[in-house]
Design a protein around this motif. Sequence first.
Motif, PDB file in Angstrom:
ATOM      1  N   ILE A  93       8.864   9.532  -4.211  1.00  0.00           N
ATOM      2  CA  ILE A  93       9.654  10.609  -3.601  1.00  0.00           C
ATOM      3  C   ILE A  93       9.579  10.533  -2.078  1.00  0.00           C
ATOM      4  N   ALA A  94       8.367  10.310  -1.565  1.00  0.00           N
ATOM      5  CA  ALA A  94       8.200  10.213  -0.113  1.00  0.00           C
ATOM      6  C   ALA A  94       9.022   9.049   0.443  1.00  0.00           C
ATOM      7  N   ARG A  95       9.039   7.935  -0.294  1.00  0.00           N
ATOM      8  CA  ARG A  95       9.801   6.759   0.153  1.00  0.00           C
ATOM      9  C   ARG A  95      11.288   7.095   0.288  1.00  0.00           C
ATOM     10  N   ARG A 130      -3.498   6.600   1.968  1.00  0.00           N
ATOM     11  CA  ARG A 130      -2.424   5.775   2.520  1.00  0.00           C
ATOM     12  C   ARG A 130      -2.704   4.279   2.483  1.00  0.00           C
ATOM     13  N   LYS A 131      -3.972   3.905   2.508  1.00  0.00           N
ATOM     14  CA  LYS A 131      -4.289   2.469   2.516  1.00  0.00           C
ATOM     15  C   LYS A 131      -4.497   1.908   1.111  1.00  0.00           C
ATOM     16  N   LEU A 132      -4.369   2.754   0.107  1.00  0.00           N
ATOM     17  CA  LEU A 132      -4.635   2.282  -1.261  1.00  0.00           C
ATOM     18  C   LEU A 132      -3.414   1.574  -1.848  1.00  0.00           C
ATOM     19  N   TYR A 133      -3.692   0.729  -2.838  1.00  0.00           N
ATOM     20  CA  TYR A 133      -2.618   0.086  -3.593  1.00  0.00           C
ATOM     21  C   TYR A 133      -2.307   0.939  -4.834  1.00  0.00           C
ATOM     22  N   PRO A 134      -1.055   0.839  -5.333  1.00  0.00           N
ATOM     23  CA  PRO A 134      -0.657   1.692  -6.461  1.00  0.00           C
ATOM     24  C   PRO A 134      -1.577   1.635  -7.680  1.00  0.00           C
ATOM     25  N   LYS A 135      -2.222   0.484  -7.932  1.00  0.00           N
ATOM     26  CA  LYS A 135      -3.092   0.403  -9.115  1.00  0.00           C
ATOM     27  C   LYS A 135      -4.221   1.424  -9.064  1.00  0.00           C
ATOM     28  N   GLU A 136      -4.544   1.874  -7.822  1.00  0.00           N
ATOM     29  CA  GLU A 136      -5.640   2.831  -7.682  1.00  0.00           C
ATOM     30  C   GLU A 136      -5.158   4.282  -7.770  1.00  0.00           C
ATOM     31  N   LEU A 137      -3.847   4.475  -7.980  1.00  0.00           N
ATOM     32  CA  LEU A 137      -3.291   5.827  -8.004  1.00  0.00           C
ATOM     33  C   LEU A 137      -2.996   6.284  -9.431  1.00  0.00           C
ATOM     34  N   THR A 158       0.843  -1.189   0.000  1.00  0.00           N
ATOM     35  CA  THR A 158       0.000   0.000   0.000  1.00  0.00           C
ATOM     36  C   THR A 158       0.885   1.249   0.000  1.00  0.00           C
ATOM     37  N   VAL A 159       0.250   2.406  -0.153  1.00  0.00           N
ATOM     38  CA  VAL A 159       0.987   3.666  -0.154  1.00  0.00           C
ATOM     39  C   VAL A 159       1.873   3.759   1.077  1.00  0.00           C
TER      40      VAL A 159
END
Lengths: 258, 258
Positions: free
Chosen positions: A144-146, A127-134, A91-92
Amino acid sequence: MAKIEIKQLSKRFNKGNKYIDALSGIDLKIEDGEFVCLLGPSGCGKTTLLRILASLETPTTGNITIHSAAAKKNPTQSMVFQENGVIPWLTVEENVAFGLKMRHLPEEITRKQTDYYIEKVGLSNFRKLYPKELSGGMKQRVSIARAFANDPDILLMDEPFAALDEQNKFILQEELLSIWQETRKTVIFITHSIDEALLLSDRILLMSAQPGRIMKDIKLDLPRPRSIEQVRSQSEITQRFLEIWEHLQEEVKQTRLI
Amino acid sequence: MHNNIFQLIKKVNLQQFITISSPLLLLLLWEICSNTGILDSRFFPPPTLIIHTMFQLGESGELFSHVSISLTRILLGFLLGVIPAICIGLLMGMYKYFRHFFSPIVMIFMPIPTLAMLPIILILFGIGEFSKMVTIAISVFFPVVINTAAGVANIDRIYLDVAKNYQANAKDFFFRIALPGAMPVMLEGIQMGQAIALLTIVAAEMIGANSGIGYLIWMNYKAFLLPEMYVGLILISFFGYIFSIILRGLEAKLLPWK
């Protein structure tokens, strides 16, 4: 003392009997807190140079020295990858926490750092979403945050905005600058966009194509914060743009002739 | 808006109706043909008679014992095959020496139908329950091992770079990158294995057993009790459907990011 010192670095890729010289004779010093853009035509070895700095490739000759404060425990470098560097099964928040989790830091520190940078890139509601939803832009925010959450000495960025549309690119560039100005980390940023280099960097290194060399070292002492309007309208910057443009044109023409 | 939702409901209902209608139509056609003598009812007893027979067999408890014995064999045999297949498949995907060592063995045994190996299995493991489970285990092993290895090998390189750049150790790499990354293709292999397991158990029970659904079908065929034989066929179809629903549910649970 320079933060990064590169001496006589070269990289040769062997493919059967053939070989390709991706980089040759790179000599470079980068100061602490500098925002450096590597600018060059595609295939000029800029990604190879970055991957060597990221310890994902080994140089054929030469060496790299990165000076870090001896007592510090944070990592020397973290990379922001091109599109798709975000791990789809996390997740995010798991993505942002990835570096910290891999270093097995205490839960509390991990959570604090993760929360801070998720907030910083405006993804608190996702924050709880998976990348496919972004969207593409949101994914790069996660990337960048990572990297920032991992708190490295040096940030390596491999054309992070290349796949974004213009509007999203401007927004993300501004966000990146605002986080950078807060942390003042050393950044090495790859791009093939002159505008992007002029907007972001303290210093532009122009690279030649095959074998990749540093052709020109341009110091930009333009005031910050800069806007894309300034980059487009100020005559001083326009002058710089043309100078770089001519150099790159020359370079691209030469590779065509070979 | 309301109109759209209404249309959507109507559309879904229509699809469901069409989906249910084809098997019902087939049964109805069968019933009519069988009752009117178009089909020979000795060979194709009407569905109503088959259902009646099923309840009779169910009441005597005979049916339950055949079903439970087959399901136990499938379940335990399935686990006996899937667990080592996943372990070996992951190792083959992750380490090339493992891959080079195991792939010839897999390639040698894979083309042999498991039923052709039944004599050897009987010699090695006797005629008890264990040899039936081994038969299923072997038939399930191959699709799962191959898909697991392929699943790991097909993980996008960029995630390996991310893991390396963020200093993941071997254990973290396994649990956070290799296993979840291989999961989608691995589950496809398990789906395939499930179908093969059902196929194998029925055939194995026809050849060398005195209980189970396969035995039920074969013995009733030999005794010319065809309605009883059809009960066995219906049960296989039913359990095949149930298994694939369970696995699809498992897939949705394990791959929320897909």
